[in-house]
Structure formats: structure tokens, C-alpha cells
Design a protein around this motif. Structure first.
Motif, PDB file in Angstrom:
ATOM      1  N   ASP A 137       0.735  -1.144   0.034  1.00 20.89           N
ATOM      2  CA  ASP A 137      -0.197   0.085  -0.007  1.00 20.89           C
ATOM      3  C   ASP A 137       0.879   1.152   0.046  1.00 20.89           C
ATOM      4  OD1 ASP A 137      -2.726  -0.628   0.026  1.00 20.89           O
ATOM      5  OD2 ASP A 137      -2.274  -1.671   1.974  1.00 20.89           O
ATOM      6  N   PRO A 138       0.482   2.407  -0.623  1.00 17.22           N
ATOM      7  CA  PRO A 138       1.201   3.701  -0.605  1.00 17.22           C
ATOM      8  C   PRO A 138       1.278   4.175   0.749  1.00 17.22           C
ATOM      9  CG  PRO A 138      -0.432   3.541  -2.665  1.00 17.22           C
ATOM     10  CD  PRO A 138      -0.594   2.492  -1.548  1.00 17.22           C
ATOM     11  N   ILE A 139       2.333   4.794   1.118  1.00 15.79           N
ATOM     12  CA  ILE A 139       2.551   5.352   2.368  1.00 15.79           C
ATOM     13  C   ILE A 139       2.032   6.554   2.593  1.00 15.79           C
ATOM     14  CG2 ILE A 139       4.720   6.419   1.693  1.00 15.79           C
ATOM     15  CD1 ILE A 139       3.860   4.888   5.142  1.00 15.79           C
ATOM     16  N   THR A 140       1.772   7.405   1.643  1.00 16.02           N
ATOM     17  CA  THR A 140       1.278   8.896   1.652  1.00 16.02           C
ATOM     18  C   THR A 140       0.195   9.201   0.609  1.00 16.02           C
ATOM     19  OG1 THR A 140       3.245   9.781   0.641  1.00 16.02           O
ATOM     20  CG2 THR A 140       3.201   9.712   3.007  1.00 16.02           C
ATOM     21  N   ASP A 188      -2.040  15.426   0.872  1.00 17.40           N
ATOM     22  CA  ASP A 188      -1.380  16.264   1.412  1.00 17.40           C
ATOM     23  C   ASP A 188      -0.841  15.617   2.808  1.00 17.40           C
ATOM     24  OD1 ASP A 188      -2.077  18.401  -0.129  1.00 17.40           O
ATOM     25  OD2 ASP A 188      -4.083  18.703   0.709  1.00 17.40           O
ATOM     26  N   ASP A 189      -0.829  14.122   2.952  1.00 18.42           N
ATOM     27  CA  ASP A 189      -0.215  13.578   3.958  1.00 18.42           C
ATOM     28  C   ASP A 189       1.034  13.969   4.581  1.00 18.42           C
ATOM     29  OD1 ASP A 189      -2.564  11.789   4.852  1.00 18.42           O
ATOM     30  OD2 ASP A 189      -1.824  10.105   3.312  1.00 18.42           O
ATOM     31  N   VAL A 190       1.220  14.162   5.733  1.00 18.29           N
ATOM     32  CA  VAL A 190       2.845  14.431   6.369  1.00 18.29           C
ATOM     33  C   VAL A 190       3.047  13.080   6.783  1.00 18.29           C
ATOM     34  CG1 VAL A 190       3.867  15.600   8.141  1.00 18.29           C
ATOM     35  CG2 VAL A 190       1.897  16.616   7.001  1.00 18.29           C
ATOM     36  N   LEU A 191       4.469  12.639   6.285  1.00 18.20           N
ATOM     37  CA  LEU A 191       4.964  11.734   6.871  1.00 18.20           C
ATOM     38  C   LEU A 191       6.294  12.041   8.091  1.00 18.20           C
ATOM     39  CD1 LEU A 191       6.015   8.719   6.611  1.00 18.20           C
ATOM     40  CD2 LEU A 191       7.639   9.643   4.764  1.00 18.20           C
ATOM     41  N   THR A 192       6.179  11.170   8.969  1.00 18.79           N
ATOM     42  CA  THR A 192       6.928  11.532  10.224  1.00 18.79           C
ATOM     43  C   THR A 192       7.871  10.116  10.181  1.00 18.79           C
ATOM     44  OG1 THR A 192       5.725  12.907  11.415  1.00 18.79           O
ATOM     45  CG2 THR A 192       7.348  11.836  12.505  1.00 18.79           C
ATOM     46  N   ARG A 199       4.518  12.764  18.924  1.00 18.63           N
ATOM     47  CA  ARG A 199       4.860  13.012  17.682  1.00 18.63           C
ATOM     48  C   ARG A 199       4.015  12.067  16.681  1.00 18.63           C
ATOM     49  NH1 ARG A 199      10.087  15.402  16.584  1.00 18.63           N
ATOM     50  NH2 ARG A 199      11.163  16.055  18.704  1.00 18.63           N
ATOM     51  N   MET A 200       3.790  10.524  17.153  1.00 16.82           N
ATOM     52  CA  MET A 200       2.797  10.163  16.379  1.00 16.82           C
ATOM     53  C   MET A 200       1.513  10.622  16.066  1.00 16.82           C
ATOM     54  SD  MET A 200       3.800   6.355  17.966  1.00 16.82           S
ATOM     55  CE  MET A 200       5.334   5.383  17.654  1.00 16.82           C
ATOM     56  N   ALA A 201       0.858  11.303  17.485  1.00 15.61           N
ATOM     57  CA  ALA A 201      -0.413  11.813  17.350  1.00 15.61           C
ATOM     58  C   ALA A 201      -0.670  12.861  16.369  1.00 15.61           C
ATOM     59  CB  ALA A 201      -0.708  12.043  18.645  1.00 15.61           C
ATOM     60  N   HIS A 202       0.841  13.397  16.048  1.00 16.80           N
ATOM     61  CA  HIS A 202       0.392  14.744  15.320  1.00 16.80           C
ATOM     62  C   HIS A 202       0.783  14.571  13.837  1.00 16.80           C
ATOM     63  CE1 HIS A 202       0.062  16.379  19.358  1.00 16.80           C
ATOM     64  NE2 HIS A 202      -0.410  17.598  18.632  1.00 16.80           N
ATOM     65  N   THR A 203       0.793  13.237  13.413  1.00 16.72           N
ATOM     66  CA  THR A 203       1.293  13.012  11.940  1.00 16.72           C
ATOM     67  C   THR A 203       0.041  12.087  11.024  1.00 16.72           C
ATOM     68  OG1 THR A 203       3.016  12.379  10.445  1.00 16.72           O
ATOM     69  CG2 THR A 203       2.482  10.626  12.371  1.00 16.72           C
ATOM     70  N   ASP A 204       0.389  12.004   9.819  1.00 18.72           N
ATOM     71  CA  ASP A 204      -0.678  11.411   8.925  1.00 18.72           C
ATOM     72  C   ASP A 204      -0.226   9.944   8.801  1.00 18.72           C
ATOM     73  OD1 ASP A 204      -2.472  13.634   8.905  1.00 18.72           O
ATOM     74  OD2 ASP A 204      -0.882  14.555   7.454  1.00 18.72           O
ATOM     75  N   GLY A 238      -0.629   6.683   5.589  1.00 16.18           N
ATOM     76  CA  GLY A 238      -1.503   7.582   5.452  1.00 16.18           C
ATOM     77  C   GLY A 238      -2.832   7.401   4.862  1.00 16.18           C
ATOM     78  N   GLN A 239      -3.872   8.208   5.263  1.00 24.00           N
ATOM     79  CA  GLN A 239      -5.297   8.108   4.745  1.00 24.00           C
ATOM     80  C   GLN A 239      -5.462   9.277   4.075  1.00 24.00           C
ATOM     81  OE1 GLN A 239      -6.697   5.051   5.234  1.00 24.00           O
ATOM     82  NE2 GLN A 239      -4.482   4.434   6.023  1.00 24.00           N
ATOM     83  N   GLY A 240      -4.826  10.014   3.593  1.00 19.76           N
ATOM     84  CA  GLY A 240      -5.026  11.555   3.093  1.00 19.76           C
ATOM     85  C   GLY A 240      -6.034  11.474   1.619  1.00 19.76           C
ATOM     86  N   ARG A 241      -6.059  12.651   1.316  1.00 18.83           N
ATOM     87  CA  ARG A 241      -6.772  13.108  -0.062  1.00 18.83           C
ATOM     88  C   ARG A 241      -6.586  12.279  -1.100  1.00 18.83           C
ATOM     89  NH1 ARG A 241      -5.337  16.229  -3.674  1.00 18.83           N
ATOM     90  NH2 ARG A 241      -3.642  17.086  -2.415  1.00 18.83           N
TER      91      ARG A 241
END
Length: 242
Positions: free
Chosen positions: A147-150, A153-157, A171-176, A237-240
Motif C-alpha cells: 500500500d502507498p505510504i502517503t 497532503d499527508d505528512v510523513l514522520t 509525535r505519532m499523534a501529530h502525523t498522518d 496515511g489516509q489522506g486526500r
């Protein structure tokens, strides 16, 4: 005499087929090959290139004086490693002064959490050093999950498991999307931080990404099995998306 050159060669995540053409060419024509390893071990980087190094090449294994025997916070840890890197750098420099080129094997990419960086900083102003980039281990790991990682607009940490648990969770709680490296003995702490951040059941663990013994599984299904050093945790990530 023309001075030789030091090449920090990225080998990618573990499959020789994923190495760059330049890395392959340098290896197959190498006269001196250096690589890191633990005492008594062959070294993961050296394993990746089995059969690719010329038989007459001179190998220089650089054996860590310490890994997990003493805590990172102990001043002795830094003292021992600093002296170790100084000695290795001096040896490589001496070879270049004799007109020899040296290939230094680097797992993943040389500039991404790699030991070669410590040599590079000591040699960059004293010798001719070239870095050959490569696919990172984390890229090999998220590809292995299928599966794609991002998305969008997903932010990767990218985090390391050696961080304090509260820091990890915050830090985990503030990333996508998330990558956690340097798991090893930190696995229980990382699991707790993932639960706190609400990411535990979305997490995957990939062991030995892109290597023959690769394993991919949901972290929640991995139970309490011992996790080897070469493991990476992935949260997609689960972004747009359209």
C-alpha cells in the motif's frame, strides 16, 4: 602520486537487484572494500554483496567496539564510538594517500541513519569522498506492505524507537503517515506509544525488508515474538485522493 577516493556506496534495502548501476559498477571493480559489522558477525552490508566483490579485493571489516552493551547516555559509549570512527577514518585516509580507492558499503542510503555519516564528517575536508545514494530501507518496507505510504497532503514522520515513550506518542499523534525505525529492544515502548496515539491497529511491521527472509505482518498480530534489529514499523496515511 594521485590520491585515491573514498566512495560511500548505498546498497539499498537488501535486494542486490535494487542497487543502482553506479553502485554495482563500483563494487565489481573495487580494490578495497570496507564495511561495518558486529564482532563475530559477517555484517549485513557484506551479505548483500556476496558474489559481487572481486576475489582479489582487500576487505576491511570495521567492528563496532560497543552496540547495546552499555546505555547511550553513558559517556563511555560516545568515547568508545568516537575513537572507533577516528581509527577507521584514519585507515581509509591512509589508503587514499597511497593512491588507492576505497568502497565503503552502506545499508540503505549512506546519509540516512547510517554509520558511514560519522566517517564522512571526519573525512570530508581531508580526503576526496563521494556518496552514492540509494533506496532507503523504509522505502523497501512500505513497498513490501503493498500500500502507498502517503496520499494527497499527508505528512510523513520518521521516528526512532530510542526516543522517550511520551515523545514518541506525542509525535505519532501529530502525523498522518508514520515510519518507526531502530525497533529492536524498544518494541514494547513503541507499541505502547502507538496505542496512546491511536495508531496501533493501523500499524504494520516489516522484518528484513526486501531480503530473502522478509516478513510482513500487522503489528497487532505479531504477538510477543522477538523483533530483530532489521525491523521497521509502518503506518499508512489516509489522506486526500480523487
Amino acid at each position: 602520486m594521485t590520491a585515491g577516493k573514498i566512495y560511500g556506496v548505498g546498497l539499498g534495502p537488501g535486494d542486490p537487484d535494487l542497487m543502482s548501476v553506479r553502485a554495482d559498477r563500483l563494487l565489481r571493480n573495487a580494490r578495497h572494500v570496507a564495511f561495518f559489522r558486529k564482532p563475530g558477525r559477517s555484517g549485513q552490508a557484506r551479505k548483500i554483496v556476496n558474489g559481487m566483490i572481486p576475489e582479489n579485493a582487500v576487505e576491511f571489516p570495521m567492528e563496532y567496539p560497543v552496540t547495546t552493551e552499555i546505555p547511550l547516555s553513558d559517556p563511555l559509549y560516545n568515547e568508545m564510538l568516537s575513537a572507533f570512527y577516528e581509527g577507521c577514518a584514519a585507515h581509509l585516509k591512509s589508503l587514499t594517500e597511497q593512491g588507492e580507492d576505497v568502497v565503503v558499503l552502506c545499508e540503505g542510503d549512506p546519509f540516512f541513519y547510517g554509520s558511514f555519516m560519522h566517517l564522512y564528517n571526519r573525512l570530508r575536508t581531508k580526503a576526496d569522498v563521494e556518496v552514492v545514494p540509494a533506496i532507503t530501507g523504509m522505502s523497501g518496507a512500505w513497498t513490501a506492505t503493498g500500500d502507498p505510504i502517503t496520499w494527497g497532503d499527508d505528512v510523513l514522520t520518521v521516528l526512532v524507537g530510542t526516543l522517550p515513550e511520551d515523545d514518541l506518542a506525542q509525535r505519532m499523534a501529530h502525523t498522518d503517515a508514520l515510519v518507526v525505525m531502530k525497533i529492536g529492544r524498544n518494541i514494547d515502548k513503541v507499541k505502547r506509544a502507538l496505542r496512546t496515539a491511536g495508531m496501533y491497529y493501523r500499524a504494520w511491521i516489516v522484518e528484513f525488508a526486501q531480503m530473502p527472509n522478509q516478513k510482513v505482518m500487522k503489528l497487532s498480530e505479531a504477538e510477543d515474538k522477538v523483533t530483530p534489529y532489521f525491523s521497521i514499523i509502518i503506518v499508512h496515511g489516509q489522506g486526500r485522493r480523487p
